[in-house]
Design an enzyme around this catalytic site. Structure first.
Site, PDB file in Angstrom:
ATOM      1  N   LYS A  13      79.955 -16.128  56.027  1.00  0.00           N
ATOM      2  CA  LYS A  13      79.016 -15.284  56.789  1.00  0.00           C
ATOM      3  C   LYS A  13      77.661 -15.232  56.088  1.00  0.00           C
ATOM      4  O   LYS A  13      76.615 -15.396  56.706  1.00  0.00           O
ATOM      5  CB  LYS A  13      79.558 -13.846  56.936  1.00  0.00           C
ATOM      6  CG  LYS A  13      80.929 -13.739  57.565  1.00  0.00           C
ATOM      7  CD  LYS A  13      81.385 -12.292  57.692  1.00  0.00           C
ATOM      8  CE  LYS A  13      81.649 -11.583  56.374  1.00  0.00           C
ATOM      9  NZ  LYS A  13      82.773 -12.121  55.584  1.00  0.00           N
ATOM     10  N   ARG A  88      82.907  -3.115  60.154  1.00  0.00           N
ATOM     11  CA  ARG A  88      84.159  -3.596  59.583  1.00  0.00           C
ATOM     12  C   ARG A  88      85.338  -2.745  60.019  1.00  0.00           C
ATOM     13  O   ARG A  88      86.472  -3.004  59.600  1.00  0.00           O
ATOM     14  CB  ARG A  88      84.055  -3.539  58.069  1.00  0.00           C
ATOM     15  CG  ARG A  88      83.858  -4.868  57.402  1.00  0.00           C
ATOM     16  CD  ARG A  88      83.767  -4.567  55.948  1.00  0.00           C
ATOM     17  NE  ARG A  88      84.079  -5.623  55.087  1.00  0.00           N
ATOM     18  CZ  ARG A  88      83.177  -6.419  54.526  1.00  0.00           C
ATOM     19  NH1 ARG A  88      81.915  -6.330  54.840  1.00  0.00           N
ATOM     20  NH2 ARG A  88      83.559  -7.303  53.655  1.00  0.00           N
ATOM     21  N   ARG A 127      83.101 -19.231  43.956  1.00  0.00           N
ATOM     22  CA  ARG A 127      81.717 -18.846  44.318  1.00  0.00           C
ATOM     23  C   ARG A 127      80.921 -18.429  43.082  1.00  0.00           C
ATOM     24  O   ARG A 127      81.423 -17.712  42.214  1.00  0.00           O
ATOM     25  CB  ARG A 127      81.754 -17.689  45.314  1.00  0.00           C
ATOM     26  CG  ARG A 127      80.356 -17.120  45.574  1.00  0.00           C
ATOM     27  CD  ARG A 127      80.293 -16.223  46.766  1.00  0.00           C
ATOM     28  NE  ARG A 127      81.191 -15.080  46.684  1.00  0.00           N
ATOM     29  CZ  ARG A 127      81.393 -14.233  47.685  1.00  0.00           C
ATOM     30  NH1 ARG A 127      80.781 -14.415  48.831  1.00  0.00           N
ATOM     31  NH2 ARG A 127      82.225 -13.221  47.534  1.00  0.00           N
ATOM     32  N   ARG A 160      81.055 -12.730  41.163  1.00  0.00           N
ATOM     33  CA  ARG A 160      81.252 -11.339  41.581  1.00  0.00           C
ATOM     34  C   ARG A 160      82.554 -10.795  41.015  1.00  0.00           C
ATOM     35  O   ARG A 160      83.557 -11.490  40.970  1.00  0.00           O
ATOM     36  CB  ARG A 160      81.297 -11.270  43.119  1.00  0.00           C
ATOM     37  CG  ARG A 160      79.971 -10.870  43.719  1.00  0.00           C
ATOM     38  CD  ARG A 160      79.913 -11.021  45.198  1.00  0.00           C
ATOM     39  NE  ARG A 160      80.965 -10.344  45.943  1.00  0.00           N
ATOM     40  CZ  ARG A 160      81.018 -10.314  47.272  1.00  0.00           C
ATOM     41  NH1 ARG A 160      80.077 -10.921  47.982  1.00  0.00           N
ATOM     42  NH2 ARG A 160      82.000  -9.698  47.894  1.00  0.00           N
TER      43      ARG A 160
HETATM   44  P1  AP5 Z   1      79.883 -16.740  51.546  1.00  0.00           P
HETATM   45  O1  AP5 Z   1      78.846 -17.235  52.487  1.00  0.00           O
HETATM   46  O2  AP5 Z   1      79.433 -15.978  50.344  1.00  0.00           O
HETATM   47  O3  AP5 Z   1      81.035 -15.967  52.346  1.00  0.00           O
HETATM   48  P2  AP5 Z   1      81.032 -14.516  52.993  1.00  0.00           P
HETATM   49  O4  AP5 Z   1      81.787 -14.602  54.268  1.00  0.00           O
HETATM   50  O5  AP5 Z   1      79.644 -13.947  53.043  1.00  0.00           O
HETATM   51  O6  AP5 Z   1      81.924 -13.772  51.903  1.00  0.00           O
HETATM   52  P3  AP5 Z   1      81.824 -12.343  51.225  1.00  0.00           P
HETATM   53  O7  AP5 Z   1      82.840 -12.357  50.095  1.00  0.00           O
HETATM   54  O8  AP5 Z   1      80.421 -12.009  50.827  1.00  0.00           O
HETATM   55  O9  AP5 Z   1      82.300 -11.450  52.345  1.00  0.00           O
HETATM   56  P4  AP5 Z   1      82.942 -10.084  52.235  1.00  0.00           P
HETATM   57  O10 AP5 Z   1      82.858  -9.710  53.632  1.00  0.00           O
HETATM   58  O11 AP5 Z   1      84.256  -9.993  51.598  1.00  0.00           O
HETATM   59  O12 AP5 Z   1      82.024  -9.358  51.127  1.00  0.00           O
HETATM   60  P5  AP5 Z   1      80.883  -8.267  51.257  1.00  0.00           P
HETATM   61  O13 AP5 Z   1      79.872  -8.548  50.225  1.00  0.00           O
HETATM   62  O14 AP5 Z   1      80.448  -8.092  52.669  1.00  0.00           O
HETATM   63  O15 AP5 Z   1      80.731 -18.036  51.056  1.00  0.00           O
HETATM   64  C1  AP5 Z   1      81.766 -17.923  50.101  1.00  0.00           C
HETATM   65  C2  AP5 Z   1      81.791 -19.184  49.200  1.00  0.00           C
HETATM   66  O16 AP5 Z   1      82.132 -20.325  49.978  1.00  0.00           O
HETATM   67  C3  AP5 Z   1      80.425 -19.536  48.551  1.00  0.00           C
HETATM   68  O17 AP5 Z   1      80.667 -20.048  47.267  1.00  0.00           O
HETATM   69  C4  AP5 Z   1      79.830 -20.606  49.466  1.00  0.00           C
HETATM   70  O18 AP5 Z   1      78.960 -21.475  48.756  1.00  0.00           O
HETATM   71  C5  AP5 Z   1      81.096 -21.308  49.971  1.00  0.00           C
HETATM   72  N1  AP5 Z   1      80.963 -21.780  51.345  1.00  0.00           N
HETATM   73  C6  AP5 Z   1      80.386 -21.126  52.388  1.00  0.00           C
HETATM   74  N2  AP5 Z   1      80.503 -21.847  53.514  1.00  0.00           N
HETATM   75  C7  AP5 Z   1      81.181 -22.987  53.179  1.00  0.00           C
HETATM   76  C8  AP5 Z   1      81.632 -24.122  53.904  1.00  0.00           C
HETATM   77  N3  AP5 Z   1      81.400 -24.248  55.222  1.00  0.00           N
HETATM   78  N4  AP5 Z   1      82.333 -25.083  53.249  1.00  0.00           N
HETATM   79  C9  AP5 Z   1      82.577 -24.962  51.906  1.00  0.00           C
HETATM   80  N5  AP5 Z   1      82.161 -23.911  51.157  1.00  0.00           N
HETATM   81  C10 AP5 Z   1      81.487 -22.936  51.791  1.00  0.00           C
HETATM   82  O19 AP5 Z   1      81.691  -6.927  50.884  1.00  0.00           O
HETATM   83  C11 AP5 Z   1      82.123  -6.651  49.562  1.00  0.00           C
HETATM   84  C12 AP5 Z   1      82.711  -5.245  49.496  1.00  0.00           C
HETATM   85  O20 AP5 Z   1      81.719  -4.272  49.884  1.00  0.00           O
HETATM   86  C13 AP5 Z   1      83.897  -4.994  50.440  1.00  0.00           C
HETATM   87  O21 AP5 Z   1      85.116  -5.399  49.877  1.00  0.00           O
HETATM   88  C14 AP5 Z   1      83.788  -3.446  50.623  1.00  0.00           C
HETATM   89  O22 AP5 Z   1      84.313  -2.783  49.520  1.00  0.00           O
HETATM   90  C15 AP5 Z   1      82.288  -3.210  50.656  1.00  0.00           C
HETATM   91  N6  AP5 Z   1      81.740  -3.257  52.029  1.00  0.00           N
HETATM   92  C16 AP5 Z   1      80.829  -4.148  52.522  1.00  0.00           C
HETATM   93  N7  AP5 Z   1      80.558  -3.894  53.807  1.00  0.00           N
HETATM   94  C17 AP5 Z   1      81.315  -2.818  54.159  1.00  0.00           C
HETATM   95  C18 AP5 Z   1      81.500  -2.097  55.377  1.00  0.00           C
HETATM   96  N8  AP5 Z   1      80.842  -2.449  56.503  1.00  0.00           N
HETATM   97  N9  AP5 Z   1      82.360  -1.057  55.374  1.00  0.00           N
HETATM   98  C19 AP5 Z   1      83.016  -0.697  54.260  1.00  0.00           C
HETATM   99  N10 AP5 Z   1      82.907  -1.340  53.074  1.00  0.00           N
HETATM  100  C20 AP5 Z   1      82.056  -2.397  53.025  1.00  0.00           C
END
Ligand code: AP5
Length: 217
Positions: A13, A88, A127, A160
């Site tokens: 994403k 979410r 990552r 991370r």
């Molecule tokens: P990346 O693009 O970073 O993936 P992503 O889907 O953005 O993954 P996240 O881990 O950031 O999502 P998340 O939803 O768990 O975390 P968030 O920060 O929102 O890609 C991942 C890796 O793969 C990278 O190394 C990239 O280079 C590689 N890659 C990408 N595309 C590729 C492809 N096509 N092929 C090969 N490799 C590829 O949330 C973290 C925490 O914050 C949550 O656990 C929660 O505690 C809190 N939080 C955040 N939002 C909320 C909410 N709305 N409500 C409650 N808690 C929340």
């Protein structure tokens, strides 16, 4: 365009949102990034959020919804935005709908990125992120030219704290229980589009633009 990017942790994403944001100038609003910034600054909100994030659990809705409402009110979000990682929960989706309808708008499209669980573990444990500019790398799929250094700005790369295998598994459980119900929630509203996240990043981007009706030339 007012967009929501939905999908499991590590599906890509952030990678795709960053790219679309750079091409179209729509702000990428990533709740995870906003929360991590608050944790790094040790604000009262960050201190509260940290314990949930370290466990891989969702931060309570009342914290996250408030953050998003404030961010959506900023001038750069008036012509469009990409919500990355929000909503979410069904409750967050309802709050978002109510907030947008209060100023006469709504979400134009929700993009659901699909990928297998095995691939998610591979992606997240590999990552690396630039401390300075936020650029994303992967030790196998997209390694930097010099280990530990950002190609774009020379900044230091870090992993991370919630990208350890155990926490990733917990985040996946939380996703299935609390976030996956949003797929049918948005499908029933007729605004959900699916993209195959298993393809390479360029192919994913191409399909993303196709489903959004954006020019791929
Ligand atoms: P990346 O693009 O970073 O993936 P992503 O889907 O953005 O993954 P996240 O881990 O950031 O999502 P998340 O939803 O768990 O975390 P968030 O920060 O929102 O890609 C991942 C890796 O793969 C990278 O190394 C990239 O280079 C590689 N890659 C990408 N595309 C590729 C492809 N096509 N092929 C090969 N490799 C590829 O949330 C973290 C925490 O914050 C949550 O656990 C929660 O505690 C809190 N939080 C955040 N939002 C909320 C909410 N709305 N409500 C409650 N808690 C929340």
């Amino acid at each position: 365009m007012r967009l929501v990017f939905l999908g499991p942790p590590g599906v890509g994403k952030g990678t795709q949102a960053r790219r679309l944001s750079q091409e179209y100038n729509w702000p990428q609003i990533a709740t995870g990034d906003i929360l991590r910034e608050a944790v790094a600054q040790e604000t009262p909100l960050g201190v509260r959020a940290k314990e949930y994030m370290d466990r891989g659990d969702l931060v309570p809705d009342e914290i996250v919804v408030g953050i998003v409402k404030e961010r959506l009110a900023e001038p750069d979000a008036q012509e469009g935005f990409i919500l990355d990682g929000f909503p979410r929960t069904v409750n967050q989706a309802q709050e978002l709908e109510a907030e947008l309808s209060s100023f006469g708008s709504g979400i134009d499209a929700v993009v659901f990125f699909k990928v297998s669980e095995k691939e998610i573990i591979r992606r997240l444990t590999g990552r690396r992120i630039c401390k300075t500019c936020g650029a994303l790398y992967h030790i196998i799929y997209n390694p930097p030219a010099v280990e530990g250094k950002c190609d774009q700005c020379g900044g230091e790369l870090f992993q991370r704290s919630d990208d350890s295998e155990d926490t990733v598994r917990r985040r996946m459980e939380v996703y299935l229980a609390q976030t996956a119900p949003l797929i049918s929630y948005y499908r029933s509203r007729g605004i959900l589009w699916e993209v195959n996240g298993e393809q390479n990043p360029d192919q994913v981007y191409r399909q993303l633009k196709e489903v959004l009706g954006l020019n791929n030339d």
